[in-house]
Scaffold this active site. Structure first.
Site: not given
Length: 507
Positions: A345, A318-320
């Site tokens: 990130q 996921i993007e984090s």
């Protein structure tokens, strides 16, 4: 390094400064600093006209995070990627009380490094053909403000140029500081953009202020340092709570792939979501060993469903900046339980932008007849593009997941067939999307494989537009047309959606 109070830190911020706030979604925001800055403004009217730059705006959809700064006169220009947890800022943008711009989240994440390196900005193909393209609005949220994004031609190819402002102050959060000012993020859910944000502020001649939970007299082990002390001007030891997420005070599973997860009360998904998740998980299982990204909303449920089915032959991100594990949702958005790895990130967006994602499962707000998708502005909501544009433009395969209609949709299964008891008041398949976040035309030119999974049907993207590929048992094409405001084509080899998930949902 100097230890000061949050009140003292707030007094250092001057009118008109460019401020970079730390955090991602529901995680990692320095709320003690935000509260102190809000208090100072309410008492003195200063600082005024601040400019903000953030990739994923932190907030709890109420008073915390960037919502604390939604005060008339305090903010001037705001550039952000994901706005979904900052409704107070969104309201200011829509009412033109601030100059507001929505850029792709991954672009802003990587822009911090561009600022730090002294570059004038970032040249990227991300955003071409979407509402961020200056020929289609330039990412301006409201009003007649001039787009900041430029369309340029370089080596006979089209690009977008995102300008890099100087950063006057970075307000960040860590877990532990040592006497040298070195910062550990050992208790945070991810590294977010903390290092590149600190570098951007330092090399712009600005201040770096970090809120921490504790200060250790012993020097931190070098491998634990995420922000070196040479970049840190001031440390604020918070006197408030320091929760990992706005929904969870602390869970060791967020920072360990071995820790036992705390008990979480799962909200049972609706029948419609259950059917979509079941069909989408079936699609996941076609891609053994794939690199998979799950978006917010219904796609976020797929990781847990795959694990429940005993299937884990994929790499999730996921993007984090988190790899592996099970993504959390709600007020823990941005966190992952039992991750395998934590990256910056921006490094993960390098992987995304270069085509590293095999399959992306993303939500949608609107879809039109050509297959264009809007997730950034619809039905009175303005969540912003987030990382959607980066991911949807570069993934080899994109699977959009969402209900055909919403707001009141009620389904039931009788004798293995799906029946609509009450249709949703809002139709998500429309004649033309209100905002172009995903360009079907460009996807076709790129040769991407694109599917749209709903509770009643599965469509594919073809050059001529939407193509009906699968129908749920009990549903006819005529019933679909009655629930949609856009036409579609029907495949010559129309299939039934897998009835097994439907039978399971009925039990």
């Amino acid at each position: 390094m100097k230890v000061i109070t949050a009140t003292q830190a707030a007094s250092l911020i001057e009118d008109g400064w460019w401020v970079v706030p730390g955090g991602f979604g529901c995680c990692g925001h320095p709320d003690s600093l935000s509260k102190a800055l809000r208090k100072r403004f309410l008492e003195t009217g200063r600082p005024r006209g601040l400019n903000l730059l953030f990739a994923s705006g932190a907030g709890d959809k109420q008073a915390r995070g960037l919502n604390a700064w939604a005060l008339d006169g305090m903010l001037n220009r705001v550039i952000g990627g994901f706005w979904g947890f900052c409704p107070a800022l969104v309201q200011m943008a829509r009412e033109q009380r601030i100059e507001a711009h929505n850029w792709p989240q991954g672009v802003i994440s990587k822009l911090f490094s561009s600022i730090a390196s002294g570059s004038p900005g970032l040249l990227s193909k991300v955003g071409l053909g979407t509402f961020v393209d200056p020929r289609l609005g330039g990412g301006v949220i409201e009003g007649c403000h001039r787009p900041l994004v430029e369309s340029v031609r370089f080596r006979e190819e089209d690009y977008l140029f995102y300008p890099a402002p100087k950063v006057d102050c970075a307000l960040l959060r860590g877990t532990v500081a040592d006497a040298q000012g070195n910062i550990s993020l050992s208790g945070e859910t991810s590294y977010m953009d903390a290092l590149s944000q600190a570098l951007a502020a330092r090399n712009s001649g600005g201040l770096v202020i970090v809120q921490v939970q504790s200060i250790d007299d012993k020097q931190l082990p070098p491998a634990d340092v995420r922000i070196p002390g040479m970049l840190v001007d001031y440390v604020v030891l918070t006197e408030d709570s320091h929760p990992q997420t706005y929904g969870t005070p602390y869970d060791a599973a967020y920072t360990s792939n071995q820790a036992k997860q705390s008990a979480v009360e799962a909200v049972p998904p609706s029948l419609a979501k259950h059917l979509i998740v079941a069909r989408a998980t079936e699609e996941m299982r076609k891609h053994d060993g794939a690199h998979i990204n799950l978006g917010i909303g219904i796609p976020a449920l797929l990781g847990a469903e795959a694990r429940a089915q005993g299937w884990s032959d994929y790499t999730l991100s996921i993007e984090s900046g988190l790899i592996g594990g099970i993504p959390d949702e709600g007020l823990a958005f941005g966190a992952v339980r039992n991750p395998d790895a934590i990256l910056e990130q921006s490094a993960l967006f390098d992987f995304y932008d270069g085509g590293g994602i095999d399959v992306a499962f993303l939500g949608f707000g609107e879809v039109d007849a050509m297959g264009n998708v809007n997730v950034s502005r619809f039905g009175g909501r303005l969540p912003g593009a987030g990382g959607f544009i980066n991911i949807s433009q570069t993934a080899k395969k994109v699977v959009f997941c969402g209900t055909l209609t919403t707001s009141g949709l009620t389904l039931e299964i009788r004798h293995g067939a799906l029946h609509v008891r009450q249709e949703g008041r809002v139709r998500k398949f429309c004649p033309q999307v209100a905002q172009l976040t995903f360009s079907a035309e460009q996807a076709v030119e790129r040769g991407q494989q694109v599917l749209y999974i709903t509770e009643r049907a599965v469509f594919s993207l073809e050059r001529e537009g939407l193509m009906l590929r699968e129908l749920a048992p009990g549903i006819t094409p005529q019933q679909l047309r009655a629930a949609m405001d856009c036409p579609f084509h029907i495949s010559n080899s129309l299939l039934d959606m897998n009835a097994v998930p439907m039978m399971a949902a009925a039990n």
